[in-house]
Design an enzyme around this catalytic site. Structure first.
Site, short mmCIF file in Angstrom:
data_model
loop_
_atom_site.label_atom_id
_atom_site.label_comp_id
_atom_site.label_asym_id
_atom_site.label_seq_id
_atom_site.Cartn_x
_atom_site.Cartn_y
_atom_site.Cartn_z
N PHE A 105 -5.94 2.58 2.74
CA PHE A 105 -5.37 0.87 2.31
C PHE A 105 -4.20 0.63 3.41
CE2 PHE A 105 -1.31 2.63 1.27
CZ PHE A 105 0.07 1.37 0.72
N LYS A 106 -3.03 0.97 3.26
CA LYS A 106 -2.56 0.86 5.17
C LYS A 106 -3.65 -0.36 6.57
CE LYS A 106 0.36 4.93 4.64
NZ LYS A 106 -0.05 5.10 3.41
#
Ligand SMILES: *Cc1c(COP(=O)(O)O)cnc(C)c1O
Length: 481
Positions: A105-106
């Site tokens: 998700f980063k």
């Protein structure tokens, strides 16, 4: 637009300077002096890239050409055009944040941060290169490398603990291409690498260097702000799917470590999006759960190693921003952070706790519960999720069971199940023998869920960064880059 530290209103800077500096000089985090007024309904109308542009232009108005920056950051880099799709599973909706270039998700934030940073640098007339220094326990390092490689005027150096990351995570980093990247293993654990990086920052202060040091973690408002978009995206997808009507509140359950992911949801709410309750999901490192229940934050406890390592955190930096947003009291925040630093704990006033409890709810999930959830969600709904997402799912279930609140629930999914193949195979009853690449292949054969291309392509890729150094040698390594 003016930003100031969460710990004092004195030193104010514009939004470009806030991105450039990352951390405020007094150790606090930069926040806008006022949340700008925002046409949230209009924001729901565009593509995900349009949403990003509108949100980032509102919060970072001193960075010009936002449309161009957003396109450069995201076009062609994610698996889907919406960047972060929402899919149904049982009674919940899963917001998939892992469809980016490194399956974490980063990617949503770290694709955008380099664009913001280089534009801020230009706006401020800064000539020298920026050197991004990052210590990683696995995910952040690769997402940062992917975001920053070959970005002009920026170099990036990632340290990871030797033997302390998964085979796949190591392969992701050591095969990184690009002329401006350095990756190096350090003998020691993640804390050693992290401390080494902090020491480099301290040692370089006031020194004449050919570069400016900066960091890629979520203390930087330029990393936090790009995450607001996906709350709008999910809301819009529920609207399009006929699950809600415009204005209906939606609850979000958020796997949280540094409190960045969930704070972005609170900022979406501040910008007007009808967000109901924000559910703060933790693993067995349940500092935040205790805090939201009691008002006492206490980091004086052992850090446990769990199957959701990206949430193995005892000091959630971005909580400071929430305390400031709700109290508006920089003196109070400075005092609390000082106590956390010196005594390892603090307790907030009752009125502030009541405000937090109005907006947030919290629960945690240990590894065995995460296993149970991954297995059941797969068997019952055919959805394969990773251990971080499982903690979000578990907290959402607890919330519904304990409050009876049946408003639509979005569970944020923060990693591809293929990044944690052993935990996922164990949960669905698969054999866990062999290398991680064998495990990925087996997981795909059993479930039919395709392996993300970036992970499948790693095996056999040439290793470019095979160095290992003592932790005392990190400064020297950086000075000789
Ligand atoms: C970083 C991360 C989180 C937590 O996000 P925060 O911004 O630290 O709250 C959750 N899941 C995964 C997979 C992550 O990489």
């Amino acid at each position: 637009m003016l930003y100031h530290s969460t710990r004092s209103e004195k030193a104010s800077v514009d939004s470009a300077q806030a991105v450039l500096e990352g951390l405020a000089p007094d150790g606090g985090l930069y926040m806008p002096a006022e949340i700008p007024s925002f046409d949230w309904q209009n924001c729901l109308n565009g593509s995900s890239l349009d949403m990003s542009e509108k949100i980032l232009s509102a919060l970072l108005p001193d960075i010009p050409h936002m449309e161009q920056l957003v396109h450069r950051a995201y076009t062609g880099k994610f698996e889907t055009e919406t960047l972060t799709p929402t899919v149904p599973a049982g009674d919940f909706h899963i917001l998939e944040l892992f469809r980016g270039p490194t399956s974490a998700f980063k990617d949503v934030a770290l694709s955008m941060l380099p664009q913001l940073l280089t534009a801020a640098k230009k706006a401020k007339g800064v000539q020298e290169d920026i050197l991004i220094l990052t210590a990683t326990s696995g995910d952040t390092g690769k997402a940062a490398l992917e975001g920053f490689h070959d970005v002009e005027g920026v170099r990036i150096c990632v340290f990871y603990p030797y033997g302390g990351v998964s085979q796949v995570q190591r392969a992701q980093m050591v095969t990184q291409e690009g002329g401006n990247v350095a990756v190096c293993a350090v003998y020691g654990n993640f804390d050693d690498a992290q401390t080494g990086v902090k020491n480099i920052f301290a040692a370089c202060q006031g020194r004449e260097l050919p570069f400016r040091l900066s960091s890629a973690n979520s203390i930087n408002i330029g990393r936090l702000a790009p995450q607001i978009m996906y709350y709008f995206r999910a809301y819009r997808d529920l609207l399009d799917g006929g699950k809600i009507r415009l204005g209906d509140p939606v609850n979000f359950s958020v796997p949280t470590g540094n409190f960045g992911d969930i704070l972005a949801g609170y900022l979406a709410k501040q910008l007007g999006l009808p967000v109901g309750t924000l559910i703060c999901a933790s693993n067995a490192n349940n500092v935040l759960t205790d805090f939201i229940h009691t008002g006492t934050y206490n980091r004086m406890r052992p850090l446990l190693k769990t199957t959701s390592p990206s949430m193995d955190i005892l000091v959630s930096s971005n909580l400071e921003r929430l305390l400031y947003l709700l109290s508006g009291d920089t003196e109070l925040v400075a005092g609390l952070m000082n106590r956390l630093n010196k005594e390892g704990a603090y307790t907030i006033p009752d009125a502030l706790l009541a405000q937090i409890q109005k907006e947030f709810w919290a629960a945690y999930c240990d590894d065995s519960r995460a296993q149970e959830v991954m297995g059941r969600v797969y068997r019952e709904f055919g959805y394969l999720c990773d251990p971080h997402t499982a903690s979000g799912w578990a907290a959402a279930e607890d919330y519904v069971a304990q409050t009876g609140d049946r408003r639509p629930m979005v569970v944020l999914s923060t990693a591809s199940p293929y990044k944690f193949p052993v935990a996922v195979l164990t949960a669905i009853g698969g054999d866990t023998s062999g290398s991680e690449f064998d495990q990925m292949a087996r997981l795909s054969a059993i479930t039919g869920v395709p392996i993300p291309k970036n992970l499948a392509g790693l095996q056999g890729k040439p290793e470019r960064h095979t160095g290992v150094i003592e932790k005392d040698a990190m400064l020297d390594y950086v000075l000789h880059l």
